[in-house]
Design an enzyme around this catalytic site. Sequence first.
Site, PDB file in Angstrom:
ATOM      1  N   ASP A 101       1.820  -1.162  11.980  1.00 33.97           N
ATOM      2  CA  ASP A 101       0.664  -1.657  11.399  1.00 33.97           C
ATOM      3  C   ASP A 101       0.265  -2.948  11.816  1.00 33.97           C
ATOM      4  OD1 ASP A 101       0.106   0.867  10.289  1.00 33.97           O
ATOM      5  OD2 ASP A 101       1.175   0.285   8.402  1.00 33.97           O
ATOM      6  N   ARG A 145      -7.586  -2.832   9.490  1.00 38.75           N
ATOM      7  CA  ARG A 145      -6.720  -4.010  10.042  1.00 38.75           C
ATOM      8  C   ARG A 145      -7.276  -4.764  11.687  1.00 38.75           C
ATOM      9  NH1 ARG A 145      -2.484  -3.347   6.887  1.00 38.75           N
ATOM     10  NH2 ARG A 145      -1.677  -1.334   6.674  1.00 38.75           N
ATOM     11  N   ARG A 202       2.879   5.935  -3.236  1.00 40.06           N
ATOM     12  CA  ARG A 202       4.161   6.673  -3.628  1.00 40.06           C
ATOM     13  C   ARG A 202       4.284   6.565  -5.060  1.00 40.06           C
ATOM     14  NH1 ARG A 202       4.082   5.415   1.504  1.00 40.06           N
ATOM     15  NH2 ARG A 202       5.664   6.996   2.981  1.00 40.06           N
ATOM     16  N   LYS A 231       0.803  -1.087  -0.120  1.00 43.55           N
ATOM     17  CA  LYS A 231      -0.193   0.169  -0.165  1.00 43.55           C
ATOM     18  C   LYS A 231       0.927   1.316  -0.129  1.00 43.55           C
ATOM     19  CE  LYS A 231      -2.902   0.628   3.523  1.00 43.55           C
ATOM     20  NZ  LYS A 231      -2.387   1.855   4.205  1.00 43.55           N
ATOM     21  N   SER A 232       1.869   1.047   0.795  1.00 42.08           N
ATOM     22  CA  SER A 232       2.748   2.472   0.870  1.00 42.08           C
ATOM     23  C   SER A 232       3.475   2.669  -0.311  1.00 42.08           C
ATOM     24  CB  SER A 232       3.913   2.241   2.017  1.00 42.08           C
ATOM     25  OG  SER A 232       3.242   2.150   3.270  1.00 42.08           O
ATOM     26  N   ARG A 250      -6.271   2.060  18.069  1.00 40.48           N
ATOM     27  CA  ARG A 250      -5.990   0.516  17.857  1.00 40.48           C
ATOM     28  C   ARG A 250      -5.897   0.057  19.108  1.00 40.48           C
ATOM     29  NH1 ARG A 250      -3.052   0.441  11.986  1.00 40.48           N
ATOM     30  NH2 ARG A 250      -5.069   0.294  10.891  1.00 40.48           N
ATOM     31  N   GLY A 288      -4.928   8.143   5.388  1.00 38.56           N
ATOM     32  CA  GLY A 288      -4.079   8.808   5.972  1.00 38.56           C
ATOM     33  C   GLY A 288      -2.943   9.124   5.198  1.00 38.56           C
ATOM     34  N   GLN A 310       4.788   9.211   7.225  1.00 39.73           N
ATOM     35  CA  GLN A 310       3.731   9.930   6.627  1.00 39.73           C
ATOM     36  C   GLN A 310       4.412  11.351   6.654  1.00 39.73           C
ATOM     37  OE1 GLN A 310      -0.368   9.179   8.006  1.00 39.73           O
ATOM     38  NE2 GLN A 310      -0.141   7.300   7.133  1.00 39.73           N
TER      39      GLN A 310
END
Length: 448
Positions: free
Chosen positions: A326, A402, A33, A28-29, A357, A101, A176
């Site tokens: 995460d 998650r 990008r 995902k990251s 979380r 986010g 981030q």
Amino acid sequence: MSGHGTPIKMTSRKCGPLMGTAEVPGDKSISHRALILGALSVGETKITGLLEGEDVLDTAKAMRAFGAEVTQHGPGSWSVHGVGVGGFAEPENIIDCGNSGTGVRLIMGAMATAPITATFTGDGSLRKRPMGRVTDPISLFGAQAYGRHGGRLPMTIVGAKTPAPVRYTTPMASAQVKSAVLLAGLNAPGQTVVIEKTATRDHTERMLRGFGAEITTEVTDEGHVITLQGQPELVAQEVAVPRDPSSAAFPVCAALIVPGSEIVVPGVSQNPTRNGLFITLKEMGADISFENEREEGGEPVADLRVRYSKLHGIDVPAERASAQIDEYPVLAVVAAFADGVTRMPGVHELRVKESDRIDAMARGLEANGVKIEEDDDTLIVHGCGPEGVPGGGTAATHLDHRIAMSFMVLGMAAQKPVSVDDGSPIATSFPIFEDLMAGLGAEIARAD
Ligand code: S3P
């Protein structure tokens, strides 16, 4: 965008051994990008293995709104025709980043030094999350931010017309925030420097280098000092997105707690800023072997072979938090099946993720008969032993993918079925989760 539809109640029940190969989706990251850097480059960036989860699709839409041409050619195969550094056009409408986010914070950084104005919003989860951590540093470049009380979305950013470079020490361990500052620094003259006391995921640095920027990282007494030369010409690239270790965590942890399981998860990133969970699991006694180690898409990867294991509780080092940030929700699930106590200190940042979380895991585990202790910065799980988790409860997911997947994993080995009130957010990061887990032998059902 998640959280805009009808909640989907899901239940997971005890299953037979998990067997087979789990091909988890793209990272995902790196997917976010790839789209953003493609949009800031000159020429056509070709991406394969892009995660087609809602978070990333929202970033693709946003890049179109800023003037890039973004096209899907086939599953995971995309191209981005970029506008170049400083070339973002002003969006005609509000940018909705859904649940993400990463999406909103990176895009705010990327547009903060362009002479344009953009307004951002998101779903009910994202609108609760703090944006001050990004608007503080981008204001040093000369951008202005107008948001709701507490630095919440919706928020309008007026980009700096004559940006100044910045030297910024991140106040919390956050990739981030670091990335937002670096992306803003792209269109500022001179050197932008970001200093982080604890190293966080370094995909932005690796990828900026790959797209042709001059960027260095030095470890000094101050911490990790990252220096970017401003106003480079970024050149379009071919990006092969590796599989996401944070998604791999779910089948890996499920195989560890479901008796008799043996699975292979191919091509999982072993980037040292992302591999904390696998180190922690090994310390707990997990039988995981790392086969066929190689490089893919600029990241070290390995095929993981995972077998059901008898696990014991450990004290997880706080210094490892950012390399597995995460993965704490599913680690808490694994800890519930271990013998003894697992202490997880240094996890305050979990309070400002897609949900709080620490609270979401504590309440959900308690509802399933697991004893928990928590304070602002720590989660402690009292393990029930290999087959001792009672289950039978329903966890609230608070629009957090998650949390939803973690409780589905809990149900695979608990004595009674485990439910979540809303599994729809799973689509933000792991749209094939239910099918992939069913293919291994898991039993997850949606309520009618
Ligand atoms: C991410 C950074 C982390 C992580 C998130 C993805 C990124 O957030 O939790 O899922 O891609 O840069 P923080 O920067 O808030 O730690």
